[in-house]
Design an enzyme around this catalytic site. Structure first.
Site, PDB file in Angstrom:
ATOM      1  N   HIS A  35      38.096  36.263  36.720  1.00 48.84           N
ATOM      2  CA  HIS A  35      38.923  35.583  35.767  1.00 48.84           C
ATOM      3  C   HIS A  35      38.746  35.725  34.224  1.00 48.84           C
ATOM      4  CE1 HIS A  35      41.630  33.340  38.776  1.00 48.84           C
ATOM      5  NE2 HIS A  35      40.354  33.848  39.683  1.00 48.84           N
ATOM      6  N   THR A  36      37.795  36.768  34.011  1.00 47.95           N
ATOM      7  CA  THR A  36      37.339  36.857  32.683  1.00 47.95           C
ATOM      8  C   THR A  36      38.464  37.992  31.962  1.00 47.95           C
ATOM      9  OG1 THR A  36      35.713  38.465  33.435  1.00 47.95           O
ATOM     10  CG2 THR A  36      34.986  36.451  32.411  1.00 47.95           C
ATOM     11  N   ASP A  37      39.079  38.789  32.980  1.00 53.73           N
ATOM     12  CA  ASP A  37      39.895  39.855  32.446  1.00 53.73           C
ATOM     13  C   ASP A  37      41.076  39.423  31.463  1.00 53.73           C
ATOM     14  OD1 ASP A  37      41.490  38.981  34.562  1.00 53.73           O
ATOM     15  OD2 ASP A  37      41.926  41.210  35.266  1.00 53.73           O
ATOM     16  N   GLY A 122      45.885  41.577  51.437  1.00 53.29           N
ATOM     17  CA  GLY A 122      45.677  40.288  51.031  1.00 53.29           C
ATOM     18  C   GLY A 122      44.439  39.668  51.100  1.00 53.29           C
ATOM     19  N   SER A 123      43.314  40.523  51.113  1.00 55.17           N
ATOM     20  CA  SER A 123      41.766  40.307  51.156  1.00 55.17           C
ATOM     21  C   SER A 123      40.950  40.182  49.878  1.00 55.17           C
ATOM     22  CB  SER A 123      41.312  40.768  52.245  1.00 55.17           C
ATOM     23  OG  SER A 123      41.253  42.160  52.174  1.00 55.17           O
ATOM     24  N   GLY A 124      41.806  40.220  48.822  1.00 49.58           N
ATOM     25  CA  GLY A 124      41.087  40.352  47.623  1.00 49.58           C
ATOM     26  C   GLY A 124      40.453  41.686  47.114  1.00 49.58           C
ATOM     27  N   LEU A 125      40.926  42.560  47.688  1.00 46.15           N
ATOM     28  CA  LEU A 125      40.263  43.977  47.470  1.00 46.15           C
ATOM     29  C   LEU A 125      41.453  44.971  46.819  1.00 46.15           C
ATOM     30  CD1 LEU A 125      38.267  44.757  50.718  1.00 46.15           C
ATOM     31  CD2 LEU A 125      37.429  43.908  48.446  1.00 46.15           C
ATOM     32  N   SER A 126      42.418  44.117  46.006  1.00 42.98           N
ATOM     33  CA  SER A 126      43.508  44.771  45.226  1.00 42.98           C
ATOM     34  C   SER A 126      44.074  45.862  45.920  1.00 42.98           C
ATOM     35  CB  SER A 126      42.753  45.351  44.200  1.00 42.98           C
ATOM     36  OG  SER A 126      42.356  44.779  43.291  1.00 42.98           O
ATOM     37  N   ASP A 172      42.264  45.191  37.948  1.00 46.72           N
ATOM     38  CA  ASP A 172      42.412  45.840  39.414  1.00 46.72           C
ATOM     39  C   ASP A 172      43.169  47.082  38.901  1.00 46.72           C
ATOM     40  OD1 ASP A 172      41.561  43.561  39.845  1.00 46.72           O
ATOM     41  OD2 ASP A 172      43.346  42.797  40.926  1.00 46.72           O
TER      42      ASP A 172
HETATM   43  C1  GLA Z   1      42.946  39.257  40.597  1.00 42.27           C
HETATM   44  C2  GLA Z   1      43.642  39.746  39.530  1.00 42.27           C
HETATM   45  C3  GLA Z   1      42.763  40.233  38.201  1.00 42.27           C
HETATM   46  C4  GLA Z   1      41.576  39.360  37.962  1.00 42.27           C
HETATM   47  C5  GLA Z   1      40.881  39.054  39.250  1.00 42.27           C
HETATM   48  C6  GLA Z   1      40.028  37.828  39.122  1.00 42.27           C
HETATM   49  O1  GLA Z   1      42.250  40.299  41.257  1.00 42.27           O
HETATM   50  O2  GLA Z   1      44.698  40.843  39.734  1.00 42.27           O
HETATM   51  O3  GLA Z   1      43.360  40.473  37.122  1.00 42.27           O
HETATM   52  O4  GLA Z   1      41.992  38.149  37.178  1.00 42.27           O
HETATM   53  O5  GLA Z   1      42.008  38.295  40.421  1.00 42.27           O
HETATM   54  O6  GLA Z   1      38.961  38.089  38.370  1.00 42.27           O
END
Ligand code: GLA
Length: 386
Positions: A35-37, A122-126, A172
């Site tokens: 969440h820093t981006d 949908g598992s946080g791997l973009s 991502d």
């Molecule tokens: C998701 C968003 C990114 C980033 C992350 C958290 O993947 O797409 O832009 O904010 O959450 O780091």
């Protein structure tokens, strides 16, 4: 495990009777910097071998015809009658990218497309960024236009922000477009410059999928972003021309703590300390100090759990189990949060044992099955030679 270019090309030939090009864009795992981006800060993701493939060939009109192998569904889109926003469908990621490419001044030709992926959805791997960036690559190639990685990453982010309606940052799409085999990228999300951070051959990135996905994730994500913006707004009168939490150090935040409501303070504390941890993790990896890198990852997890409150019991369990396992330098949740995966930095020789401990422990502790992947950093988007 790998989705094969020849299968996608074969399906394309079967449906459309022509030979396509095949574009590839990977998913990612974020080592640290969550969440820093969107706070103009630092992140350190790596592109994965999991990727989305898009077979494409131009049409003579201005229509897009897309077939998804995974979903066995077809969608159509007219570039000359584009809606302003999506319709809450998987095709939004593709058509949104087409709309934003055109808005950036790139005139597209129509195209036939066949899409497939092995990025866990949908598992946080973009999986979203992999679909966006591979579609951008395919549409540009079909139109005879050049793929400029950073410009395309920004266009794909705009598609997700304004067409899909998710206010994601740039991480991502950036790493999916620009990733480098064997390395993580230290990305400065303000300047959009990056440095390669090689992952030593005796280190492995072990990704464990909790299989949990909370439905409110999108709304909670946007709420975290608003809390950070509120923090900047409240700090501005005291700190002057700050643009984002990137401009605030942990010391300055502490000195101004009383200007913020407790919850906003904790949200901001996660961001400012996380930025510092990303730089520390980079330093440690380059110095070969894997223990220090792991300690930064563990601290990142605690900060996401306690201050930013984006973890959940299942990912806390997986991260804490890994942290307590010999051979693991550090472990944390990766990605936007509210479920998804953990990433652990593991000694190469310990990977099998650690994987088994995570699978068995998760079953006993949470009554669920975890999938564990031994990942290597891969290259970003490109054309696959057929
Ligand atoms: C998701 C968003 C990114 C980033 C992350 C958290 O993947 O797409 O832009 O904010 O959450 O780091």
């Amino acid at each position: 495990m790998n989705v094969q270019a020849r299968d996608v090309a074969q399906e394309f030939g079967h449906r459309f009777g022509r030979r396509p090009t095949v574009s590839r864009a990977p998913g990612r795992v974020n080592l640290i910097g969550e969440h820093t981006d969107y706070n103009d800060g630092f992140v350190m993701p790596a592109a994965l071998e999991f990727a989305t493939l898009v077979a494409a060939s131009p049409r003579t009109d201005r229509r897009l015809h897309v077939y998804s192998i995974i979903l066995d569904q077809t969608r159509e889109f007219d570039l000359d009658a584009a809606a302003e926003t999506g319709r809450h469908d998987w095709s939004d990621y593709i058509f949104g990218v087409a709309v934003m490419l055109e808005r950036s001044g790139r005139r597209l030709s129509g195209a036939d497309l066949v899409v497939s992926t092995d990025v866990p959805l949908g598992s946080g791997l973009s999986s979203s960024a992999a679909l966006e960036v591979s579609s951008a690559h395919a549409l540009l190639t079909a139109s005879g236009l050049h793929f400029e990685p950073i410009a395309v990453a920004k266009i794909c982010q705009r598609a997700e922000n304004d067409y899909v309606g998710m206010r994601c940052g740039i991480m991502d799409q950036y790493v999916s477009a620009c990733g480098v085999a064997g390395a993580a990228l230290l990305i400065d999300c303000r300047t959009l410059e990056s440095r390669n951070v090689p992952i030593a051959p005796n280190l492995r990135l072990l990704v464990a999928n909790s299989g949990v996905r909370h439905q409110h994730a999108g709304g909670e994500y946007n709420a975290r972003r608003e809390a950070c913006e509120e923090g900047v707004r409240l700090l501005k009168p005291a700190l002057g021309p700050i643009k984002a939490l990137r401009d605030v150090t942990p010391e300055v935040l502490e000195a101004n703590r009383k200007r913020l409501p407790e919850l906003i303070y904790r949200r901001c504390r996660h961001i400012v300390t996380e930025n510092a941890r990303v730089l520390e993790a980079e330093r440690a990896l380059i110095a070969g100090d894997f223990a220090a890198c792991g300690a930064a990852m563990n601290a990142s997890h605690a900060s996401m759990r306690d201050d930013f409150e984006i973890t959940c019991p299942e990912v806390d369990f997986l991260a804490e189990l890994a942290q307590a396992t010999p051979g693991v330098f550090g472990s944390r949740m990766t990605g936007g949060g509210f479920g998804g995966c953990t990433v652990s930095l593991v000694e190469a020789g310990a990977v099998k044992r650690v994987s088994q401990i995570l699978i068995d422990g998760y079953r006993v502790g949470c009554g669920r099955d975890a999938e564990v992947f031994d990942c290597s950093p891969s290259d970003g988007a490109g054309l696959i030679p057929l």
